[in-house]
Design a protein around this motif. Sequence first.
Motif, PDB file in Angstrom:
ATOM      1  N   GLY A  74      -6.857  12.364   3.895  1.00 25.05           N
ATOM      2  CA  GLY A  74      -6.133  13.589   3.572  1.00 25.05           C
ATOM      3  C   GLY A  74      -4.638  13.497   3.783  1.00 25.05           C
ATOM      4  N   ASN A  75      -4.054  12.361   3.467  1.00 23.95           N
ATOM      5  CA  ASN A  75      -2.633  12.115   3.744  1.00 23.95           C
ATOM      6  C   ASN A  75      -1.766  12.201   2.488  1.00 23.95           C
ATOM      7  N   THR A  76      -2.287  12.782   1.438  1.00 26.96           N
ATOM      8  CA  THR A  76      -1.569  13.000   0.172  1.00 26.96           C
ATOM      9  C   THR A  76      -1.138  11.689  -0.490  1.00 26.96           C
ATOM     10  N   LEU A  77      -1.971  10.668  -0.415  1.00 23.35           N
ATOM     11  CA  LEU A  77      -1.681   9.427  -1.123  1.00 23.35           C
ATOM     12  C   LEU A  77      -1.869   9.665  -2.619  1.00 23.35           C
ATOM     13  N   SER A  78      -1.000   9.083  -3.427  1.00 23.18           N
ATOM     14  CA  SER A  78      -1.140   9.180  -4.881  1.00 23.18           C
ATOM     15  C   SER A  78      -0.717   7.864  -5.500  1.00 23.18           C
ATOM     16  N   GLY A  79      -1.423   7.454  -6.523  1.00 24.09           N
ATOM     17  CA  GLY A  79      -1.129   6.179  -7.174  1.00 24.09           C
ATOM     18  C   GLY A  79      -2.353   5.282  -7.151  1.00 24.09           C
ATOM     19  N   THR A  80      -2.124   3.981  -7.130  1.00 25.74           N
ATOM     20  CA  THR A  80      -3.221   3.015  -7.210  1.00 25.74           C
ATOM     21  C   THR A  80      -3.296   2.155  -5.964  1.00 25.74           C
ATOM     22  N   LEU A  81      -4.481   1.623  -5.722  1.00 25.31           N
ATOM     23  CA  LEU A  81      -4.668   0.729  -4.579  1.00 25.31           C
ATOM     24  C   LEU A  81      -4.252  -0.690  -4.960  1.00 25.31           C
TER      25      LEU A  81
ATOM     26  N   ASP B 225     -10.556   3.830   5.105  1.00 25.05           N
ATOM     27  CA  ASP B 225     -10.894   5.214   4.787  1.00 25.05           C
ATOM     28  C   ASP B 225      -9.659   5.902   4.218  1.00 25.05           C
ATOM     29  N   LEU B 226      -9.671   6.075   2.915  1.00 23.98           N
ATOM     30  CA  LEU B 226      -8.581   6.740   2.205  1.00 23.98           C
ATOM     31  C   LEU B 226      -9.125   7.988   1.519  1.00 23.98           C
TER      32      LEU B 226
ATOM     33  N   THR C 187       1.786  12.836   3.821  1.00 28.07           N
ATOM     34  CA  THR C 187       1.886  13.873   4.840  1.00 28.07           C
ATOM     35  C   THR C 187       2.432  13.282   6.135  1.00 28.07           C
ATOM     36  N   ASP C 188       1.947  12.124   6.528  1.00 24.92           N
ATOM     37  CA  ASP C 188       2.412  11.449   7.744  1.00 24.92           C
ATOM     38  C   ASP C 188       2.633   9.976   7.437  1.00 24.92           C
ATOM     39  N   SER C 189       3.861   9.528   7.561  1.00 23.16           N
ATOM     40  CA  SER C 189       4.179   8.108   7.328  1.00 23.16           C
ATOM     41  C   SER C 189       4.823   7.487   8.553  1.00 23.16           C
TER      42      SER C 189
ATOM     43  N   LEU D  56       0.834  -1.200   0.000  1.00 29.70           N
ATOM     44  CA  LEU D  56       0.000   0.000   0.000  1.00 29.70           C
ATOM     45  C   LEU D  56       0.871   1.254   0.000  1.00 29.70           C
ATOM     46  N   TYR D  57       1.868   1.282   0.852  1.00 30.70           N
ATOM     47  CA  TYR D  57       2.743   2.454   0.959  1.00 30.70           C
ATOM     48  C   TYR D  57       3.437   2.749  -0.372  1.00 30.70           C
ATOM     49  N   TYR D  58       4.065   1.738  -0.946  1.00 31.67           N
ATOM     50  CA  TYR D  58       4.828   1.977  -2.169  1.00 31.67           C
ATOM     51  C   TYR D  58       3.937   2.245  -3.391  1.00 31.67           C
ATOM     52  N   SER D  59       2.736   1.714  -3.397  1.00 32.47           N
ATOM     53  CA  SER D  59       1.871   1.964  -4.555  1.00 32.47           C
ATOM     54  C   SER D  59       1.121   3.294  -4.453  1.00 32.47           C
ATOM     55  N   THR D  60       1.083   3.881  -3.266  1.00 32.63           N
ATOM     56  CA  THR D  60       0.378   5.164  -3.104  1.00 32.63           C
ATOM     57  C   THR D  60       1.307   6.299  -2.702  1.00 32.63           C
ATOM     58  N   ASN D  61       2.575   6.090  -2.819  1.00 33.52           N
ATOM     59  CA  ASN D  61       3.569   7.115  -2.522  1.00 33.52           C
ATOM     60  C   ASN D  61       4.284   7.436  -3.828  1.00 33.52           C
ATOM     61  N   PHE D  62       3.484   7.555  -4.895  1.00 32.56           N
ATOM     62  CA  PHE D  62       4.005   7.612  -6.253  1.00 32.56           C
ATOM     63  C   PHE D  62       4.535   8.992  -6.641  1.00 32.56           C
ATOM     64  N   MET D  63       3.677   9.984  -6.693  1.00 36.25           N
ATOM     65  CA  MET D  63       4.096  11.310  -7.147  1.00 36.25           C
ATOM     66  C   MET D  63       4.340  12.279  -5.989  1.00 36.25           C
ATOM     67  N   ARG D  64       3.769  12.014  -4.864  1.00 38.79           N
ATOM     68  CA  ARG D  64       3.854  12.921  -3.717  1.00 38.79           C
ATOM     69  C   ARG D  64       4.204  12.114  -2.471  1.00 38.79           C
ATOM     70  N   GLN D  65       4.867  12.761  -1.550  1.00 38.84           N
ATOM     71  CA  GLN D  65       5.175  12.114  -0.280  1.00 38.84           C
ATOM     72  C   GLN D  65       3.962  12.184   0.640  1.00 38.84           C
TER      73      GLN D  65
END
Length: 128
Positions: A76-83, A97-98, A42-44, A31-40
């Motif tokens: 609202g954690n700035t996830l980007s990419g695919t699930l 809840d994403l 906010t809280d990891s 999940l982390y690597y697939s949704t941390n694509f274009m943006r970091q």
Amino acid sequence: QARALASILNSNLDVNTDRTEIIHRYVLNTLYYSTNFMRQWTDSTGWTTNTNVCGGPWFGIGCNDLGQITSIQLIGNTLSGTLPSELRALTALEVLDLSSNGFLTGSIPSQLGELSNLVTLNLSLNSF
């Protein structure tokens, strides 16, 4: 998937680490690597550490007394990419809840339908 597996292999897991913990780490790293694509994110907090998923400070993760993940709330954690479809392995998951990330794209994995304990699914305010 390869980055998630590499992360686990390089995490120095104790030989006594139980199967559930290994599965949790793999799914969450996917999940982390697939949704941390274009943006970091906010809280990891906790997501790139060796701490136990249900015993450590993993931001947005909730667990039950059996050490099973029951909620993932990364609103609202700035996830980007695919699930990733690997989320289906979190069989005790009740809340996903994403919402309000805006940058989640692609298809919603049909495998989420296999989560028989899922009560709340909120993917609103994204780009699906």
